[in-house]
Design an enzyme around this catalytic site. Structure first.
Site, mmCIF file in Angstrom:
data_model
loop_
_atom_site.group_PDB
_atom_site.id
_atom_site.type_symbol
_atom_site.label_atom_id
_atom_site.label_comp_id
_atom_site.label_asym_id
_atom_site.label_seq_id
_atom_site.Cartn_x
_atom_site.Cartn_y
_atom_site.Cartn_z
ATOM 1 C CD GLU A 25 7.835 29.833 34.115
ATOM 2 O OE1 GLU A 25 8.823 30.589 34.156
ATOM 3 O OE2 GLU A 25 7.808 28.798 33.442
ATOM 4 C CD GLU A 71 5.597 27.219 29.564
ATOM 5 O OE1 GLU A 71 6.826 27.186 29.345
ATOM 6 O OE2 GLU A 71 5.003 28.234 29.950
#
Length: 456
Positions: free
Chosen positions: A131, A244
């Protein structure tokens, strides 16, 4: 001809057994204390023994190669734990930080190559960063997601990893990067140089945190599929890995999203079960409530580590998709989302649901300190929080912030925009039971091969 037919069946078996299925694991417990080999062994063993999963959760995604608390950037003790428990690994190199800090990640990885024998056979992939692009984007900055890195820095670090593992047992391992769909699409300007340099794109998707959209549990499946399909649209045909996703069992109300065990099970059934054994997927998470319970909490087991989950994980009477069907489903979701205008960055704020703890500086760079955002795996997140906390098992949805059967009251603080009005049409599916899990899929594939051999 009989031999070639057998090879074809064997190839299909290899394909069926290739999908990785597991959980995400950080470097610390929820109180910031570090995880060591014995801790990882306990976690990996519990994951493999989860009731209802037929031993299917045999993979671990790591955020860092460095052992928390080490003063010399020693390799993570999750590696020998994986070797002992036969757990496959999606290795992670934390990519936000100084050049020296990333070099320490490389050092830990190359040190591990000479420290344990045979562990590289367990590695299914290596992720450079998690991220980083999202945190560096306008969307991430608006959500105060913490420090990230731009595409230029990330590309340089991907190439640095390639140079470091050239000629080693890891040279042929597929390399990727993990981010949110908003970072991959970047409002029409995707990071094409990064995408060209990697083998697969990892997607982190949390409909629960999409609090500027209609994000009740009834929309969880369609919002997830939009995230995947939006990423597929810029991937140039490269594989998409689900790195995720999950729904919390307790926590704050996020617009229409309520955290509860009932809703967590619904999300597991609708998003996880059709994909287990068919695509690479790492769920968030096995356990995040030890020794303290974060808000929100995503663990499928509670504060005491055991093989007994908080809700049914068996996938009984749940439809299962093939890998091709999963792609078709996501494509349908993309078309639906595009027509509704729900997938633009202006209306879809993806608040970080990954295990990022911006205020905690331990666990990634050994015992040293860093001003960067660090992955400790404790379940911290950045989102516009509401004042109510749902802790019960209610499957209710609410626009006023009521917490169902849980405790607390108040109104959600996030703004709301219109989201998708209906789930996209699903692909052709078959009813599955626990056989949708990876190990059971392998058994079924071998059964098919046996039948095919008898007919040759």
């Amino acid at each position: 001809m009989h031999f070639s037919g057998l090879l074809a069946v064997a190839a299909s078996v290899a394909s069926a057994s290739a999908a990785s299925q597991g959980f995400n694991y950080g470097s610390t417990k929820s109180d910031g204390t570090f995880l060591y080999q014995a801790d990882y062994e306990s976690l990996f063993t519990a994951a493999q023994g989860l009731t209802g999963t037929n031993g299917g959760f045999t993979s671990a995604r790591l955020y860092t190669t460095i052992q928390g608390g080490s003063s010399t950037n020693e390799p993570s003790e999750a590696i020998p734990a994986a070797l002992k428990t036969k757990t496959s690994l999606l290795l992670g190199l934390w990519a936000t930080g100084t050049d020296g800090e990333f070099a320490a990640q490389i050092t830990a990885l190359t040190t591990a190559l000479g420290q344990w024998s045979g562990w590289t056979d367990l590695v299914v992939g290596i992720s450079v960063g998690s991220e980083d692009l999202y945190r560096d984007s306008a969307t991430g900055k608006a959500a105060s997601a913490g420090v990230g890195e731009d595409a230029t820095v990330l590309l340089a670090r991907i190439n640095q990893l390639k140079a470091a593992i050239k000629g080693t047992a890891l040279e042929q391992v597929p390399i990727g990067h993990v981010d949110t769909w908003t970072a991959w699409t970047n409002d029409g300007s995707p990071p094409t140089d990064v995408i060209s340099a990697i083998d697969w794109l990892g997607v982190d998707a949390y409909p629960y945190f999409q609090n500027t959209q209609s994000n009740a549990i009834t929309s969880g499946k369609s919002l997830f599929e939009q995230a995947v399909s939006n990423t597929q649209a810029v991937a140039n045909g490269k594989d998409i890995w689900i790195t995720e996703t999950g729904w919390p069992v307790s926590g704050s109300v996020e617009n229409l999203a309520i955290a509860s065990t009932d809703n967590a099970k619904t999300y597991w059934d609708e998003v996880g079960c059709p994909r287990f054994g068919n695509v690479n997927i790492w769920w968030y998470t096995l356990q995040d409530a030890a020794p303290t319970t974060p808000v929100p909490s995503f663990g499928v087991v509670g504060s005491t580590l055991s093989t007994t989950p908080l809700y049914d994980l068996s996938c009984s009477n749940v439809t299962s998709l093939s890998s091709n069907d999963a792609s078709s489903s996501s494509s349908s979701a993309s078309a639906s989302a595009t027509s509704s205008g729900a997938t633009t960055l202006a209306t879809a704020v993806v608040s970080s649901g990954s295990p990022l703890t911006p205020t905690q500086g331990s666990g990634v760079y050994g015992s040293g300190n860093s001003s960067s955002v660090l992955a400790t795996g404790t379940g911290g997140y950045v989102a516009s929080k509401s004042s109510s906390v749902a802790t019960g098992g209610s499957n209710l949805t609410s626009s006023s912030g009521s917490s169902g059967s849980g405790s607390g009251s108040g109104s959600a603080s996030a703004s709301k925009t219109s989201g998708p009005t209906s789930a996209p049409a699903g692909p052709t599916a078959t009813t599955a039971s626990a056989a949708s899990f990876m190990s059971a899929s392998l058994v079924a594939a071998f059964g098919a091969m046996f039948v095919a051999v008898l007919t040759l």
